[in-house]
Design an enzyme around this catalytic site. Structure first.
Site, PDB file in Angstrom:
ATOM      1  N   ILE A  11      -7.506  -2.900   1.885  1.00  0.00           N
ATOM      2  CA  ILE A  11      -7.599  -1.810   2.679  1.00  0.00           C
ATOM      3  C   ILE A  11      -6.752  -0.675   1.714  1.00  0.00           C
ATOM      4  CG2 ILE A  11      -5.423  -2.049   4.183  1.00  0.00           C
ATOM      5  CD1 ILE A  11      -7.345  -0.839   6.403  1.00  0.00           C
ATOM      6  N   ASN A  24       4.448  -4.303  13.020  1.00  0.00           N
ATOM      7  CA  ASN A  24       5.273  -4.883  14.154  1.00  0.00           C
ATOM      8  C   ASN A  24       5.923  -3.599  14.834  1.00  0.00           C
ATOM      9  OD1 ASN A  24       7.895  -4.942  12.964  1.00  0.00           O
ATOM     10  ND2 ASN A  24       6.868  -6.044  11.254  1.00  0.00           N
ATOM     11  N   GLY A  32       1.618  -9.781   5.238  1.00  0.00           N
ATOM     12  CA  GLY A  32       0.166  -9.620   5.415  1.00  0.00           C
ATOM     13  C   GLY A  32      -0.152  -8.170   5.105  1.00  0.00           C
ATOM     14  N   VAL A  33      -1.009  -7.452   5.657  1.00  0.00           N
ATOM     15  CA  VAL A  33      -1.570  -6.238   5.315  1.00  0.00           C
ATOM     16  C   VAL A  33      -0.240  -5.299   5.361  1.00  0.00           C
ATOM     17  CG1 VAL A  33      -2.546  -5.486   7.592  1.00  0.00           C
ATOM     18  CG2 VAL A  33      -3.520  -4.669   5.421  1.00  0.00           C
ATOM     19  N   ASP A  34       0.543  -5.455   6.042  1.00  0.00           N
ATOM     20  CA  ASP A  34       1.825  -4.498   6.394  1.00  0.00           C
ATOM     21  C   ASP A  34       2.534  -4.410   5.026  1.00  0.00           C
ATOM     22  OD1 ASP A  34       3.772  -3.038   7.402  1.00  0.00           O
ATOM     23  OD2 ASP A  34       4.514  -4.319   8.964  1.00  0.00           O
ATOM     24  N   SER A 126      -4.485  -8.112  14.117  1.00  0.00           N
ATOM     25  CA  SER A 126      -3.678  -9.450  14.780  1.00  0.00           C
ATOM     26  C   SER A 126      -4.358 -10.923  14.374  1.00  0.00           C
ATOM     27  CB  SER A 126      -4.074  -9.318  16.236  1.00  0.00           C
ATOM     28  OG  SER A 126      -3.158  -8.536  17.042  1.00  0.00           O
TER      29      SER A 126
HETATM   30  N1  AR6 Z   1      -6.421  -5.511   2.957  1.00  0.00           N
HETATM   31  C1  AR6 Z   1      -7.171  -5.728   4.310  1.00  0.00           C
HETATM   32  N2  AR6 Z   1      -6.899  -6.901   5.004  1.00  0.00           N
HETATM   33  C2  AR6 Z   1      -5.785  -7.488   4.713  1.00  0.00           C
HETATM   34  C3  AR6 Z   1      -5.025  -7.302   3.641  1.00  0.00           C
HETATM   35  C4  AR6 Z   1      -5.390  -6.210   2.727  1.00  0.00           C
HETATM   36  N3  AR6 Z   1      -4.506  -5.787   1.679  1.00  0.00           N
HETATM   37  N4  AR6 Z   1      -3.973  -8.296   3.551  1.00  0.00           N
HETATM   38  C5  AR6 Z   1      -4.134  -8.913   4.591  1.00  0.00           C
HETATM   39  N5  AR6 Z   1      -5.355  -8.668   5.233  1.00  0.00           N
HETATM   40  P1  AR6 Z   1      -1.863  -9.514   9.375  1.00  0.00           P
HETATM   41  P2  AR6 Z   1      -1.304  -9.501  11.963  1.00  0.00           P
HETATM   42  C6  AR6 Z   1      -5.778  -9.102   6.370  1.00  0.00           C
HETATM   43  O1  AR6 Z   1      -1.077 -11.109   9.190  1.00  0.00           O
HETATM   44  O2  AR6 Z   1      -2.096 -10.744  12.533  1.00  0.00           O
HETATM   45  C7  AR6 Z   1       3.058  -8.537   9.382  1.00  0.00           C
HETATM   46  O3  AR6 Z   1       4.178  -9.411   9.129  1.00  0.00           O
HETATM   47  C8  AR6 Z   1      -5.677 -10.433   6.957  1.00  0.00           C
HETATM   48  O4  AR6 Z   1      -6.542 -11.469   6.125  1.00  0.00           O
HETATM   49  O5  AR6 Z   1      -1.499  -8.595   8.215  1.00  0.00           O
HETATM   50  O6  AR6 Z   1      -1.763  -8.306  13.072  1.00  0.00           O
HETATM   51  C9  AR6 Z   1       3.161  -7.315  10.307  1.00  0.00           C
HETATM   52  O7  AR6 Z   1       4.644  -6.839   9.960  1.00  0.00           O
HETATM   53  C10 AR6 Z   1      -6.081 -10.336   8.474  1.00  0.00           C
HETATM   54  O8  AR6 Z   1      -7.337 -10.575   8.451  1.00  0.00           O
HETATM   55  O9  AR6 Z   1      -1.441  -8.966  10.397  1.00  0.00           O
HETATM   56  C11 AR6 Z   1       3.526  -8.096  11.664  1.00  0.00           C
HETATM   57  O10 AR6 Z   1       4.783  -8.543  11.982  1.00  0.00           O
HETATM   58  C12 AR6 Z   1      -5.661  -8.933   8.849  1.00  0.00           C
HETATM   59  O11 AR6 Z   1      -5.520  -8.511   7.622  1.00  0.00           O
HETATM   60  C13 AR6 Z   1       2.432  -9.301  11.705  1.00  0.00           C
HETATM   61  O12 AR6 Z   1       2.320  -9.598  10.246  1.00  0.00           O
HETATM   62  C14 AR6 Z   1      -4.400  -8.960   9.885  1.00  0.00           C
HETATM   63  O13 AR6 Z   1      -3.412  -9.808   9.282  1.00  0.00           O
HETATM   64  C15 AR6 Z   1       1.235  -8.513  12.102  1.00  0.00           C
HETATM   65  O14 AR6 Z   1      -0.066  -9.708  12.162  1.00  0.00           O
END
Ligand code: AR6
Length: 180
Positions: A11, A24, A32-34, A126
């Site tokens: 993204i 968060n 993760g994506v954050d 999520s």
């Molecule tokens: N581009 C697109 N999607 C992605 C990328 C990327 N670069 N990297 C990961 N994903 P997550 P959550 C996908 O864990 O479950 C953080 O610590 C990943 O495969 O990023 O909402 C925040 O600060 C998954 O399908 O977010 C919060 O504490 C999706 O993004 C917590 O994680 C969401 O995974 C939020 O958890």
């Protein structure tokens, strides 16, 4: 009716008016994506998040409560803005998770419309660290977006950016079923 697209990718590379961050409630970054968004955007994004969080320090459950969304600039990203939304942690589905997840998509779109943005890219909120089952989350995301876009005429393009193959398959199925 705006275009609803699904792609597999990162993204942070999307050239749209806003990318959505699965953040968060602290808005202070994470994994993760954050983490990927903050790394690619550079330190100015965290600085802006810090200011936003300070201005919202009295918001109950905040600075950004679960199901809500806030907007910032995008630092060095090709996107113009980041909309930070906070998805629910999965606790089995009986704790308001579906409504809160739908709210993330709805509020992000409304915030984009309010800011006169024409294109937006969503990650699969999520479904990573927060553990939401991917099939359930995808169905909610597509339904919430389809429901809200009638109220956001300025938004011409919505992209679901899937990181993994499983989400890609789920969204492709939902969107092709939706268009027939
Ligand atoms: N581009 C697109 N999607 C992605 C990328 C990327 N670069 N990297 C990961 N994903 P997550 P959550 C996908 O864990 O479950 C953080 O610590 C990943 O495969 O990023 O909402 C925040 O600060 C998954 O399908 O977010 C919060 O504490 C999706 O993004 C917590 O994680 C969401 O995974 C939020 O958890």
């Amino acid at each position: 009716m705006p275009q609803l697209e699904v792609i597999q990718g990162d993204i942070t590379a999307q050239r749209v008016d806003a990318i959505v961050n699965a953040a968060n409630s602290s808005l202070m970054g994470g994994g993760g994506v954050d983490g990927a968004i903050h790394r690619a955007a550079g330190p100015s994004l965290l600085e802006e998040c810090r200011k936003t969080a300070a201005a919202r320090r009295n918001v109950p459950g905040g600075p950004c409560p679960t199901g809500d969304a806030v907007i910032t600039g995008a630092g060095k990203l090709p996107a113009k803005h980041v909309i930070h939304t906070v998805g629910p942690v999965w606790h089995g589905g009986g704790h308001g998770e579906p409504e809160l997840l739908a709210s993330c998509y709805r509020k992000s779109l409304l915030l984009a419309e309010e800011n006169k943005l024409g294109s937006i890219a969503f990650p699969n909120v999520s479904t990573g660290i927060f553990g939401y089952p991917k099939d359930k989350a995808a169905a909610i995301a597509v339904a919430a977006v389809k429901e809200t876009i009638s109220k956001t005429p300025g938004i011409k393009r919505v992209v679901f950016v899937c990181f993994d193959q499983e989400n890609l398959g789920l969204y492709q199925k939902l969107l092709s079923a939706a268009s027939t």
